[in-house]
Design an enzyme around this catalytic site. Structure first.
Site, PDB file in Angstrom:
ATOM      1  N   SER A 152      41.120 -91.095  44.559  1.00  0.00           N
ATOM      2  CA  SER A 152      41.660 -91.760  45.728  1.00  0.00           C
ATOM      3  C   SER A 152      41.568 -90.802  46.929  1.00  0.00           C
ATOM      4  O   SER A 152      40.466 -90.391  47.283  1.00  0.00           O
ATOM      5  CB  SER A 152      43.098 -92.209  45.459  1.00  0.00           C
ATOM      6  OG  SER A 152      43.533 -93.105  46.440  1.00  0.00           O
ATOM      7  N   ASP A 181      38.449-102.453  42.383  1.00  0.00           N
ATOM      8  CA  ASP A 181      39.204-101.604  43.302  1.00  0.00           C
ATOM      9  C   ASP A 181      39.033-102.155  44.710  1.00  0.00           C
ATOM     10  O   ASP A 181      38.062-101.863  45.388  1.00  0.00           O
ATOM     11  CB  ASP A 181      38.703-100.157  43.222  1.00  0.00           C
ATOM     12  CG  ASP A 181      39.537 -99.211  44.074  1.00  0.00           C
ATOM     13  OD1 ASP A 181      40.463 -99.694  44.768  1.00  0.00           O
ATOM     14  OD2 ASP A 181      39.273 -98.004  44.047  1.00  0.00           O
ATOM     15  N   HIS A 236      41.874 -99.672  40.863  1.00  0.00           N
ATOM     16  CA  HIS A 236      41.945 -98.309  41.382  1.00  0.00           C
ATOM     17  C   HIS A 236      42.228 -97.304  40.271  1.00  0.00           C
ATOM     18  O   HIS A 236      41.997 -96.120  40.422  1.00  0.00           O
ATOM     19  CB  HIS A 236      43.032 -98.253  42.458  1.00  0.00           C
ATOM     20  CG  HIS A 236      42.918 -97.104  43.413  1.00  0.00           C
ATOM     21  ND1 HIS A 236      41.777 -96.814  44.112  1.00  0.00           N
ATOM     22  CD2 HIS A 236      43.830 -96.162  43.800  1.00  0.00           C
ATOM     23  CE1 HIS A 236      41.972 -95.764  44.884  1.00  0.00           C
ATOM     24  NE2 HIS A 236      43.210 -95.346  44.705  1.00  0.00           N
TER      25      HIS A 236
END
Length: 715
Positions: A560, A641, A673
């Site tokens: 991320s 995602d 994600h």
């Protein structure tokens, strides 16, 4: 239920039993929990509901039915749980402890749709209030996807923002809170009229708040229902504002509930969270942020002194400048039995701890200090003292925690004496995994700004010897407003990397939570500035002060925002210090941030919209520096995602391939994600470890038989 292992491998991590937080009964003598395990041999997951004897620490299976979930106590020895049935229906089942006979379980009600997030509360009239969450259609009726007619077309048409969120495309359905009452007749409970009422029907409000809202978004008492919901007048993709509402209910059989009344919090317009009724049912404690466009703003702790007057609230540690005098982030809240004390969890230097303070803001004159809890981080806590006791000194807390070596620990904490006793550890405090606290350490070094310190967790192999050298594995956390904690993870577990033969360093640089708001807020408009330079300082500190670490064989990994930082590092001098990089769901270009779903995130962190402050987005764009990319890199991304679309991973991979930089792409079409499915996670771990081991030299050592099996050089 523990899994014995001589070496902590990905297979051990992922197949080890996973326990839910423990839920004690009123006396605190027993505790419920669910446990699930996965077999890579059978490729199957199994689960059961168990009951723990708190005094002995021994547990036994209580319910092993397929589809059984969410057990709650509705008495000292009676358990209510949900059972998924055919055609999407849900049964409310009650089990009486003390008997293994079939007659000890019975159906108390049925709902023709999936429900979840159950909360129960005994009422003065002898009934038990029942509340849950469920999906509703636009008419406010329960939605059951299994009986819904399939449309002839798959087309989706939108005319507003938030067309998709996290891993789901938007629909006209929404989440809502339903309530009912459980009556006991002839020794058995039943859902009155077998009916649940939608508390939010016709209000335009939705709760719990997606994508992660749950039972922490609402609470019930003899006074009624409180819940948090997005402000329907504001665009949910651009604003974070969620308000707290109150619906007065007396019997929880009201078929036409009163309209929700909003709780007023002048000066605070951001997220509202964690509403909890006092034991008297008259007061409510909750948290709220100030900014309506900053998802990681500091929550303020507030109280409604009398929920009958929701327009009057009081803030703890309020200051004239509005910043608040307690420089931390209160999260979950628990009332003492006499309602005179609050127990509040908050992050603190790589841990989540419990803090104790008076429940009246005017009496909270000093900054609270944490109470004694087991090593690691708290993720759930409940009061278990004798309800008839009026002295706060008699409060005892049933605490569920985890740590870097222990995946589930139940303990009793005694705030008054400052002591705790461990009830049950799923991994025998790490011993079942071959892990111990002796492998856990931390370092503190001066940050790049010069006026603050940066803290980092350090995890060494279980076979560590100070006379040997180990390659560095630097893990970079996401968020960016997040932190590495002394807590367990099945996705990014530092011990898995350490057991390969690395010294793992997990820095919490600028942007990290749990170290005060100045450090956290310092990342705003500076994504590749201070945080990157803090990581440079970390690398230099390790090279100069940890002689057992071989920085010439270093690798770095991040997900991320951590993935963003991997791409940023790739284009800057620090990138040449690493032998290999791993980027999971990272940002390729900040100019693509408006392909995300929660637009308030880039608006805050990049100080405006992309059309008002394009320069702010361009300044920290990793794609500006692709001409410098040269370090071997593994790219991981998933098609579901929607926070960071898969094209971000494809773009980074395409650049690396075109430049002939050694690179590999790992893609999951059915993950979001996070990589959550056991089989996918095992592939993830194998690919990641193979990649870094190849370039750090550990793979070659293993192949030559020069190691003891974990990457540690033999003597």
């Amino acid at each position: 239920m523990t899994l014995m292992a001589a070496k902590f491998t990905p297979e051990v991590l992922l197949s080890a039993p996973r326990r839910s937080p423990g839920l004690p009964n009123p006396s605190g003598k027993l505790a419920l929990y669910t446990v699930s395990s996965y077999s890579f041999e059978d490729h199957k997951k199994t689960s059961q509901i168990r009951v723990l004897d708190v005094s002995s620490g021994e547990s036994s299976p209580l319910i092993e039915e397929p589809g059984a979930s969410e057990p709650v106590w509705i008495g000292e020895d009676e358990v209510l749980y949900l059972k998924a049935g055919e055609h999407g229906n849900t049964s409310l089942v009650v089990r009486q402890l003390g008997s293994a006979e079939a007659s000890s379980s019975y159906e108390a009600g049925s709902v023709k749709a999936p429900i979840s997030e159950v909360i129960v509360k005994a009422l003065p009239n002898g009934t038990v209030a029942f509340a849950c969450s469920a999906t509703t259609n636009p008419h406010g009726e329960l939605h059951n996807p299994e009986v819904e007619k399939e449309p002839h077309s798959s087309a989706k048409v939108y005319t507003s923002l938030f067309v998709r969120h996290w891993d789901t495309w938007g629909s006209k359905n929404s989440s809502s809170i339903f309530y009912g009452a459980l009556e006991k007749k002839d020794g058995k409970y039943s859902l009155k009229d077998n009916k649940l009422t939608n508390a939010l029907a016709g209000t335009g409000l939705s709760s719990p708040v997606p994508p992660f809202g749950g039972s922490g978004d609402f609470d019930i008492s003899s006074s009624g229902l409180v819940f948090v919901a997005k402000d329907p007048k504001l665009d949910a993709a651009i604003y974070t504002k969620t308000d707290l509402y109150f619906i007065p209910l007396e019997t929880f059989t009201e078929t036409n509930p009163p309209s929700p009344r909003i709780v007023k919090t002048p000066g605070l317009e951001g997220y509202s969270n964690s509403p909890v009724f006092s034991n008297s049912g008259r007061k409510v404690a909750f948290t709220r942020m100030r900014s309506n466009q900053y998802e990681s703003d500091k929550p303020r702790l507030l109280i409604v002194p009398d929920i009958a007057d929701p327009e009057t609230t009081e803030e703890f540690y309020a200051t004239k400048d509005g910043d608040g005098g307690w420089d931390t982030r209160p999260e979950s809240v628990l009332w003492s039995h006499d309602d005179a004390t609050l127990y509040v969890t908050a992050e603190d230097r790589g841990r989540t701890l419990i803090f104790e303070l008076p429940s009246t803001p005017s009496k909270a004159t000093s900054i609270p200090t944490p109470i004694k809890t087991p090593e690691g981080s708290v993720n759930s806590f409940h009061l278990i003292a004798n309800p008839s006791t009026t002295s706060q000194a008699k409060d005892h807390l049933f605490v569920t925690s985890t740590s870097l070596i222990d995946n589930s620990n139940y303990a009793i904490t005694h705030p008054a004496s400052g002591t705790y006793s461990v009830v049950s550890s799923a991994s025998k405090q790490g011993k079942s995994f071959g892990l111990s606290r002796g492998s856990i350490d931390s370092i503190t070094f001066r940050g790049a700004g010069g006026d603050y310190d940066v803290h980092a967790l350090v995890v060494r192999p279980s076979s560590y010897s100070p006379e040997k050298r180990y390659p560095l594995c630097m893990l970079i956390h996401g968020g960016p407003q997040g932190a590495w904690q002394d807590s367990w993870s099945t996705r990014w577990n530092p011990a898995v990397f350490a057991e390969q033969g690395y010294v793992v360093v997990c820095p919490n640089p600028t942007g990290s939570t749990g170290y005060g708001m100045a450090l956290e807020d310092g990342i705003k408009g500076d994504w590749g500035g201070r945080p990157y330079n803090d990581l440079v300082k970390c690398f230099e500190y390790v090279a100069e002060n940890l002689p057992e670490v071989d920085v010439n064989r270093a690798v770095a990994l991040g997900a991320s925002y951590g993935g963003y930082m991997i791409n940023w590092i790739q284009g800057h001098p620090l990138g040449r210090k690493f032998k290999a990089l791993v980027c999971h769901d990272g940002v390729f270009s900040t100019l693509n941030q408006w392909s995300t779903e929660e637009l308030f995130f880039p608006i805050h962190d990049f100080e405006g919209t992309i059309y008002d402050n394009r320069a702010g987005y361009e300044k920290w764009d990793p794609a500006r520096f692709v001409n410098e990319w040269a370090t071997p890199q593994l790219i991981i991304h998933s098609e579901l995602d929607y926070r960071l679309p898969v094209t971000e991973g494809l773009a980074a991979f395409n650049v690396l391939q075109a430049k002939k930089v050694p690179s590999k792409l790992l893609m999951f079409p059915d993950e979001n994600h996070w990589v959550l499915k056991h089989e996918n996670s095992l592939v993830w771990h194998r690919e990641v470890l193979a990649w870094i081991n190849k370039y750090s030299g550990i793979e070659e050592e293993q192949q030559k038989g020069l190691t003891d099996g974990v990457g540690q050089l033999k003597v």
